[in-house]
Design a protein around this motif. Sequence first.
Motif, mmCIF file in Angstrom:
data_model
loop_
_atom_site.group_PDB
_atom_site.id
_atom_site.type_symbol
_atom_site.label_atom_id
_atom_site.label_comp_id
_atom_site.label_asym_id
_atom_site.label_seq_id
_atom_site.Cartn_x
_atom_site.Cartn_y
_atom_site.Cartn_z
ATOM 1 N N ALA A 97 -5.853 76.075 42.055
ATOM 2 C CA ALA A 97 -5.716 76.749 40.760
ATOM 3 C C ALA A 97 -4.818 77.972 40.879
ATOM 4 N N SER A 98 -4.988 78.715 41.949
ATOM 5 C CA SER A 98 -4.175 79.911 42.152
ATOM 6 C C SER A 98 -2.701 79.536 42.332
ATOM 7 N N LEU A 99 -2.438 78.485 43.102
ATOM 8 C CA LEU A 99 -1.061 78.042 43.316
ATOM 9 C C LEU A 99 -0.428 77.532 42.015
ATOM 10 N N CYS A 100 -1.215 76.781 41.243
ATOM 11 C CA CYS A 100 -0.683 76.254 39.980
ATOM 12 C C CYS A 100 -0.347 77.383 39.012
ATOM 13 N N LEU A 101 -1.175 78.412 38.974
ATOM 14 C CA LEU A 101 -0.874 79.535 38.083
ATOM 15 C C LEU A 101 0.386 80.262 38.529
ATOM 16 N N GLN A 102 0.611 80.297 39.839
ATOM 17 C CA GLN A 102 1.843 80.910 40.326
ATOM 18 C C GLN A 102 3.054 80.092 39.890
ATOM 19 N N PHE A 103 2.915 78.746 39.876
ATOM 20 C CA PHE A 103 3.991 77.893 39.356
ATOM 21 C C PHE A 103 4.226 78.169 37.879
ATOM 22 N N VAL A 104 3.138 78.424 37.140
ATOM 23 C CA VAL A 104 3.278 78.752 35.712
ATOM 24 C C VAL A 104 4.100 80.027 35.550
ATOM 25 N N VAL A 105 3.797 81.026 36.371
ATOM 26 C CA VAL A 105 4.539 82.289 36.313
ATOM 27 C C VAL A 105 6.008 82.063 36.628
ATOM 28 N N MET A 106 6.276 81.274 37.673
ATOM 29 C CA MET A 106 7.665 81.010 38.061
ATOM 30 C C MET A 106 8.408 80.257 36.964
ATOM 31 N N SER A 107 7.717 79.300 36.315
ATOM 32 C CA SER A 107 8.359 78.543 35.238
ATOM 33 C C SER A 107 8.625 79.430 34.035
ATOM 34 N N ALA A 108 7.661 80.276 33.685
ATOM 35 C CA ALA A 108 7.844 81.176 32.535
ATOM 36 C C ALA A 108 8.964 82.170 32.807
ATOM 37 N N ARG A 109 9.027 82.655 34.042
ATOM 38 C CA ARG A 109 10.089 83.607 34.379
ATOM 39 C C ARG A 109 11.466 82.941 34.280
ATOM 40 N N ALA A 110 11.527 81.671 34.683
ATOM 41 C CA ALA A 110 12.802 80.950 34.628
ATOM 42 C C ALA A 110 13.110 80.440 33.228
ATOM 43 N N GLY A 111 12.114 80.513 32.327
ATOM 44 C CA GLY A 111 12.339 80.062 30.956
ATOM 45 C C GLY A 111 12.407 78.561 30.816
ATOM 46 N N THR A 112 11.749 77.837 31.713
ATOM 47 C CA THR A 112 11.757 76.375 31.664
ATOM 48 C C THR A 112 10.355 75.834 31.453
ATOM 49 N N GLN A 113 10.265 74.753 30.719
ATOM 50 C CA GLN A 113 8.965 74.119 30.471
ATOM 51 C C GLN A 113 8.716 72.934 31.396
ATOM 52 N N ARG A 114 9.598 72.762 32.351
ATOM 53 C CA ARG A 114 9.525 71.552 33.178
ATOM 54 C C ARG A 114 8.172 71.433 33.879
ATOM 55 N N TRP A 115 7.728 72.526 34.515
ATOM 56 C CA TRP A 115 6.473 72.491 35.255
ATOM 57 C C TRP A 115 5.390 73.337 34.596
ATOM 58 N N LEU A 116 5.753 74.038 33.538
ATOM 59 C CA LEU A 116 4.830 75.029 32.985
ATOM 60 C C LEU A 116 3.552 74.390 32.447
ATOM 61 N N ARG A 117 3.718 73.440 31.536
ATOM 62 C CA ARG A 117 2.527 72.866 30.898
ATOM 63 C C ARG A 117 1.646 72.129 31.904
ATOM 64 N N GLY A 118 2.264 71.323 32.756
ATOM 65 C CA GLY A 118 1.479 70.591 33.749
ATOM 66 C C GLY A 118 0.752 71.513 34.702
ATOM 67 N N SER A 119 1.425 72.584 35.143
ATOM 68 C CA SER A 119 0.786 73.531 36.063
ATOM 69 C C SER A 119 -0.349 74.271 35.375
ATOM 70 N N LEU A 120 -0.152 74.598 34.102
ATOM 71 C CA LEU A 120 -1.190 75.303 33.354
ATOM 72 C C LEU A 120 -2.436 74.439 33.189
ATOM 73 N N ILE A 121 -2.220 73.176 32.856
ATOM 74 C CA ILE A 121 -3.355 72.251 32.713
ATOM 75 C C ILE A 121 -4.043 72.039 34.057
ATOM 76 N N ALA A 122 -3.245 71.881 35.111
ATOM 77 C CA ALA A 122 -3.825 71.667 36.447
ATOM 78 C C ALA A 122 -4.637 72.874 36.896
ATOM 79 N N ALA A 123 -4.128 74.078 36.624
ATOM 80 C CA ALA A 123 -4.861 75.291 37.005
ATOM 81 C C ALA A 123 -6.178 75.385 36.258
ATOM 82 N N SER A 124 -6.162 75.049 34.984
ATOM 83 C CA SER A 124 -7.394 75.118 34.188
ATOM 84 C C SER A 124 -8.413 74.090 34.672
ATOM 85 N N ILE A 125 -7.938 72.860 34.912
ATOM 86 C CA ILE A 125 -8.853 71.805 35.371
ATOM 87 C C ILE A 125 -9.422 72.153 36.743
ATOM 88 N N ALA A 126 -8.578 72.660 37.641
ATOM 89 C CA ALA A 126 -9.047 73.006 38.989
ATOM 90 C C ALA A 126 -10.086 74.133 38.933
#
Length: 234
Positions: A97-126
Motif C-alpha cells: 500500500a505504501s509503495l502504491c501510494l508513492q506511485f500515485v504521488v509520482m504519477s500526479a507529479r508527472a501529470g499522467t493518469q497512466r498508473w495513477l488510478r490503478g495505484s490508488l485502487i491497489a493502495a486502498s485495497i491493500a
Amino acid sequence: MTVILAFLALVALAAGLWLSQQHLAAKPWLETGIAPLAGHGPGRAPGIIFIAVFVTVIGGLFAMLGSAFVMQIEETPWELVPLPGRVWLNTALLLLASLCLQFVVMSARAGTQRWLRGSLIAASIATLAFLAGQMQVWISLTDGGYRLDGTPAASFFYLITGLHGLHMLGGIIALAMVCARHAGTGSGDVKALLPGVRLCALYWHALLAFWLMLFALLQGWGNAFLALCRAAVS
C-alpha cells in the motif's frame, strides 16, 4: 525509556534532514531577481508541517507504548504472544500500500493518469486487506486463548495493534476525502491531486515505519537493538 530516546533521535534526524533542504545557508541579500525556493509551492508548507507534527505525536504515542512494553518484559518476564503467520502477509500488504501510494504521488507529479488510478485502487485495497488481516489475527489469537483481558503481553498486543489499525482507518477516510474532493471539482488536472495524495503517502510511510518497529518488538527482535541503544546513550 530507551525506545523513547531512540524515537527522539529519529525525530531529530528527520528534522535535521528537513532543515538541511531549506537553504539555510542561502544569502538572499546577495541574490538578484525573484528566485523561489525549490519545493515551496503554494499551500505546501502548512500541510507538510501539520502532517509532520501529527505523525510525531503518533510516533511519540507508539514510542511510549513500546517503552512500557519493553520495561514490563524486563521487570516481569512475559511469554510473548505467538504471532500467526498471517501477520507477515499483513506486513507485506501494508508495504504494498505504501509503495502504491508513492506511485500515485509520482504519477500526479508527472501529470499522467497512466498508473495513477490503478495505484490508488491497489493502495486502498491493500490497506483494507491489511485491516481485515489484522482482525483475522485478533480472532485467531482469541480462539487460541490469548484474550484481551488475559496476559499482560496479550493486552499490550491488542492495544498496540488496535491503535495502529485505528490510525490506518483514519488514513483511508482521509484518502477517500481527498479523492472525493478532487472528483467533485470536475477537474481533469491530476496535478491538482498532488498536495493531498503526497500528505497521505507520507502518512502511510510513517505508519509503515511504526508498524515495522512495533512488529520487531512484538516478535522479541528489538532486544538486541535496544541493548545497542542503551550502550550508545550510557
